[in-house]
Motif scaffolding. Structure first.
Motif: not given
Lengths: 283, 428, 262
Positions: B392-401
């Motif tokens: 939950p603390r990590s950023l979601p992969r799609d917004s990173l991309a």
């Protein structure tokens, strides 16, 4: 004649590595060796680096910090040594405690400086607990500050242990006997201090003070942790150039290294010159 | 009597001196002996990496068996060290008979070391180096890397080579001279309790800074300069304006917009913009102790490991600015004078395996992004990678991309640091 | 009044010596220790458990640094004693020149020294080796200790030796019964101080050891650079404790300490 040759040769062997350092730094400074591809010697780099105002500001700033911390540590050491030289329990406890920081490496002293003197450090937190401040920003800035107050305090604390040890040794070794002799010859306490105690301490402390001064001038561990970003302390500037992303600027570090060695040599030479003018106390 | 004693004293002193001199001679001799044992152990020159890469992989494996691989890498994070020393090293020993010896050293040091080694004409001290961007560019320009070899690794087919963030290192083609290892993306770090509504763009950030004087700064090293480079992208036409190699005119126009932004916001920086924390570790300390309200990291997942280590508060989170944040990869290279290129290749290949990449990605290990194309992996690996990224603390992969922007030519970074030091840090 | 002032001064001295050790001890187990907490709000023992379990390199580095420091102290003393003696026998300008020369390796910035030594040590096959770093540490050490022995031997009182001789002692007896016992405290102090110079050394180890010589200060340096304060504090305590024992030994001879900056 032979003996004097031998003594100087022995000293030469000990000093030789400095010669190696100077030769290499000089060769790198003019572009004979080093990171950026050597294409013949040229004094351009030396001229360019020495023409930078930032270099001289860094030099002056580092000289200020080295002088201030040496004088502060020396004065504290003199006072402590003079006050706690007796055989009593308090004297002995103070003597033991004062030299405790001696084995703490400078690097660790720097970290302690940050943890204690930083705006959000323990000193600031104590002020908060006493309701003197509301936030770290209310605490006076002692690290990364223009005058290097935190750096000077940290270095003075670290060098105090060494200087106080030197002072006590001098008093115990030579001071006591000479003071006794002076008193036997009828000197007043004031005269004894002026003519015997002070010169004995000065003689012992001066070389130690010069060593501390040059050490502070050249060491980067503490300065990198506590120093300001403008001006950068000279050793930090040297290291920044030595690791510059632009390979062409890396050899600038050797010009700065030569500047550092030159300042150290001046301090050592000045010290020996001062000593040569003193009357021989030991006979 | 007096004369006799003086004579005796002189002869005694001479003897005493002889003894001490002999002692000194012995010590010097001992040192000479010690040094000769190392100086004389010259081995025949090892085959260069390109030659080894031409062999069948089985031959590379058998060449590597029983050897030691010296890996020069940044050793400052206990999490990374634990992954390398306690997870990677035992597996290399068990499976490939390789002893891994990781020792410290990063970018600029690696270049200085190799230049000195070349000047001294000696065999190299490192088989594998951890590099990217300007270090890679400088090493290549100086001819200090061996290769090409990276395309020969069996696991190289799994790499997400369609991604420009992996297939280009600061716009440079790795050309087989370095093998990708991990992928990260720049993120600001904020505290959800202190700043529940953080700014999302550079424009909002400038407003926020002016509304909260003394609560923002950046460091003087790589992370801070990456922040400024992102600012340059955002204010001067996006990353596209700077792609295609270094261009002086475009740099001048772009950097002018950076100085403009800084001139407006800087007086509201921490310490009025007159002092900057030396490194990003110092910035983390200021943030954790509430001296400032933002920190930053080149690795969007660093906040996860730093929270676990207790360095950052538990309420710290990563934040991507919508103007775009810089994504880049880090790589492994083999120096031109590496004594053991075969062993180095086997290690680089193992580090690319799904198993090693997954372990590295786990938040409780290192949380370093993978360079593999996860979609192309077998389903059971895909599931595991998805689970590891679900923290939950990590950023979601799609917004990173969505917000990822590639690096541009390293010269932009060099110039921006140089000019920032001269114009901004030096003050008016 | 005066005694109260003395008490206050002693308090300041003792506090300033003890506080840093307390900060390090607490810091090495502090889980969360942030503004405005004066004491940590959580305890985390990972730095110590990892070190004891071999999960950090602090343990091996400690042993490595001990070996390096002992070798530096012993060899440095062996070289510096005759050098100091030779300089102490000089007179006039030669003496000042000699003293100035051995002072140089002490005063020269380690970064400046190290960059030149980096190439030299590599060329002779000593870069990144124990022996190479030992030689590098010996440079400032022999400088310091030569100065130290110049100081000691300039005021060396030869009357005791002369008296022993007039009383019929042979040179060997003078050496073993008079000279060495008289010099022993200085030799012990020199070795201990040589140890300390090596023990805290960072730049020379970095440049000559090339990252391959894992000394304790370098491990701590790495943790400091990356903001790992708990691990840095644990390493710093390991750095502070052994020299305290060495210091105890040196203090037995403290009256002889002269020009020995550390």
């Amino acid at each position: 004649m032979r003996r004097s040759w031998k003594g100087l040769a022995a000293a030469g062997v000990v000093a030789a590595p400095v010669g190696v350092g100077v030769v290499y730094a000089a060769a790198a400074a003019v572009g004979l060796v080093g990171v950026s591809r050597p294409d013949g010697a040229s004094g351009q780099r030396v001229a360019r680096v020495l023409a930078e105002p930032a270099v001289w500001e860094s030099t002056l700033w580092s000289l200020w910090v080295a002088s201030a911390s040496t004088i502060l540590a020396g004065a504290a050491a003199l006072g402590t040594a003079a006050v706690f030289r007796g055989p009593g329990r308090l004297d002995r406890s103070a003597r033991s405690a004062a030299v405790l920081p001696l084995p703490i490496p400078h690097l660790v002293a720097g970290v302690l400086g940050l943890l204690i003197l930083g705006q959000s450090g323990l000193l600031g937190r104590a002020a908060y607990a006493l309701r003197l401040v509301q936030a770290p920003a209310d605490v006076p800035a002692l690290v990364y500050d223009g005058w290097g107050v935190g750096l000077i305090l940290t270095l003075a604390w670290k060098e105090f242990a060494f200087l106080v040890l030197v002072a006590w040794s001098a008093l115990a070794e030579r001071g006591a006997a000479l003071e006794e002799a002076a008193r036997t010859l009828g000197a007043s306490p004031g005269q004894t201090f002026r003519r015997v105690t002070a010169p004995v301490l000065l003689r012992a402390m001066l070389p130690a003070g010069v060593a501390v001064f040059t050490f502070i001038l050249g060491s980067f561990e503490v300065a990198a942790l506590l120093g300001p970003s403008d001006p950068l302390p000279l050793p930090v500037l040297t290291l920044e150039r030595y690791t510059d992303a632009d390979l062409g600027r890396r050899s600038d570090a050797f010009v700065l290294a030569l500047l550092g060695i030159g300042l150290a040599a001046l301090a050592v030479g000045g010290h020996e010159w001062a000593r040569s003018r003193w009357p021989d106390l030991e006979g | 009597m007096c004369r006799a004693s003086v004579l005796a004293a002189t002869s005694y002193r001479r003897r005493w001196k002889c003894r001490t001199q002999r002692l000194a001679l012995w010590s010097v001799g001992l040192l000479a002996l010690l040094s000769s044992t190392t100086a004389c152990s010259g081995a025949p020159a090892p085959p260069p990496a390109a030659e080894v890469a031409a062999l069948q992989w089985d031959s590379v494996l058998s060449m590597a068996r029983g050897t030691t691989v010296a890996w020069r890498m940044w050793r400052g994070d206990p999490s990374i060290n634990a992954y390398v020393d306690r997870w990677v090293a035992p597996r290399l020993r068990d499976r490939y008979g390789i002893t891994l010896n990781a020792f410290p050293g990063q970018g600029p040091e690696i270049i200085n070391e190799l230049v000195v080694e070349r000047e001294a004409g000696v065999s190299g001290s490192a088989d594998l180096v951890w590099i990217n961007g300007e270090t890679f560019s400088n090493l290549r320009a100086e001819g200090l890397l061996g290769g090409p070899w990276a395309h020969r690794l069996p696991n190289a087919v799994l790499v997400d080579s369609a991604s420009p963030v992996i297939s280009r290192d600061f716009e440079q083609d790795p050309a087989g001279y370095e093998s990708p290892w991990g992928r990260v993306q720049f993120a600001l770090i904020y505290d959800t309790v202190r700043t529940p509504e953080p700014p999302r763009t550079f424009a909002e950030l400038a407003d926020w800074i002016r509304a909260h004087p003394g609560r923002f700064t950046h460091d003087q090293q790589f992370t801070g300069m990456t922040f400024l480079k992102m600012l340059m992208y955002a204010r001067a036409g996006g990353v596209e304006a700077f792609q295609g190699g270094f261009d002086e005119a475009r740099y001048r126009a772009g950097s002018a917009r950076v100085w403009e932004w800084l001139d407006e916001a800087r007086s509201s920086f921490w310490r009025g913009g007159e002092a900057y924390p030396p490194g990003v570790a110092d910035l983390h300390r200021l943030f954790a102790n509430r001296e400032v309200d933002f920190s930053m990291s080149n690795n969007h997942n660093e906040v996860v490991t730093k929270v676990r280590q207790g360095i950052l508060p538990p309420t710290a989170r990563a934040l991507l600015l919508r103007d775009g944040t810089i994504a880049n990869s880090h790589y492994l290279g083999i120096p031109y004078n590496a004594p053991n290129p075969a062993g180095a290749m086997v290690v680089a290949d193992f580090l690319l395996s799904p198993e090693a990449q997954l372990e590295k990605l786990r938040p409780e290990v290192w949380a370093d992004g993978t360079v593999l194309d996860v979609e192309r992996l077998p389903p059971r690996w895909r599931r595991r990678f998805a689970a590891a990224e679900a923290d939950p603390r990590s950023l979601p992969r799609d917004s990173l991309a969505r917000y990822a922007r590639p690096e541009v030519a390293p010269r932009y970074h060099e110039r921006l640091s140089e000019d920032w030091r001269a114009r901004v840090r030096r003050g008016p | 009044m005066r005694s109260r002032l003395r008490l206050l001064m002693a308090g300041v001295v003792i506090l300033s010596a003890a506080l840093p050790f307390a900060v390090l001890a607490v810091g090495s187990v502090a889980g969360e220790w942030r503004w405005p907490a004066l004491v940590p709000s959580a305890i985390e023992g990972d730095a110590w458990t990892a070190t004891l379990a071999g999960g950090t390199r602090l343990g091996p580095a400690l042993l490595y640094s001990l070996a390096l420091g002992l070798a530096t102290g012993v060899l440095g003393t062996c070289v510096a004693l005759p050098v100091g003696r030779a300089i102490a026998e000089l007179h006039g300008w030669r003496r000042h020149l000699g003293a100035g020369m051995v002072f140089l390796p002490v005063a020269a910035p380690p970064i400046a020294l190290g960059t030149g030594l980096q190439l030299t040590s590599l060329s002779v096959g000593l870069g990144g080796t124990f022996q190479g770093v030992l030689l590098a540490h010996l440079i400032p050490t022999t400088g310091y200790l030569s100065l130290f022995f110049v100081g000691i031997l300039s005021v060396w009182d030869r009357r005791a030796e002369d008296e022993a001789r007039t009383l019929g002692a042979n040179p060997r007896q003078v050496l073993t019964r008079v000279t060495l016992p008289m010099l022993r405290p200085s030799i012990a102090a020199a070795a201990a101080l040589g140890f300390l110079i090596s023990w805290g050394q960072v730049p020379l180890t970095l440049l000559v050891g090339r990252g391959r010589v894992p000394t304790l200060p370098l491990e701590v340096f790495g943790y400091v650079q990356s903001g790992q304060e708990r691990f840095a504090a644990a390493g710093a305590l390991l750095l502070a404790l052994p020299p305290l024992l060495a210091l105890g030994a040196a203090r037995l001879a403290a009256r002889d300490v002269d020009v020995v900056p550390v």
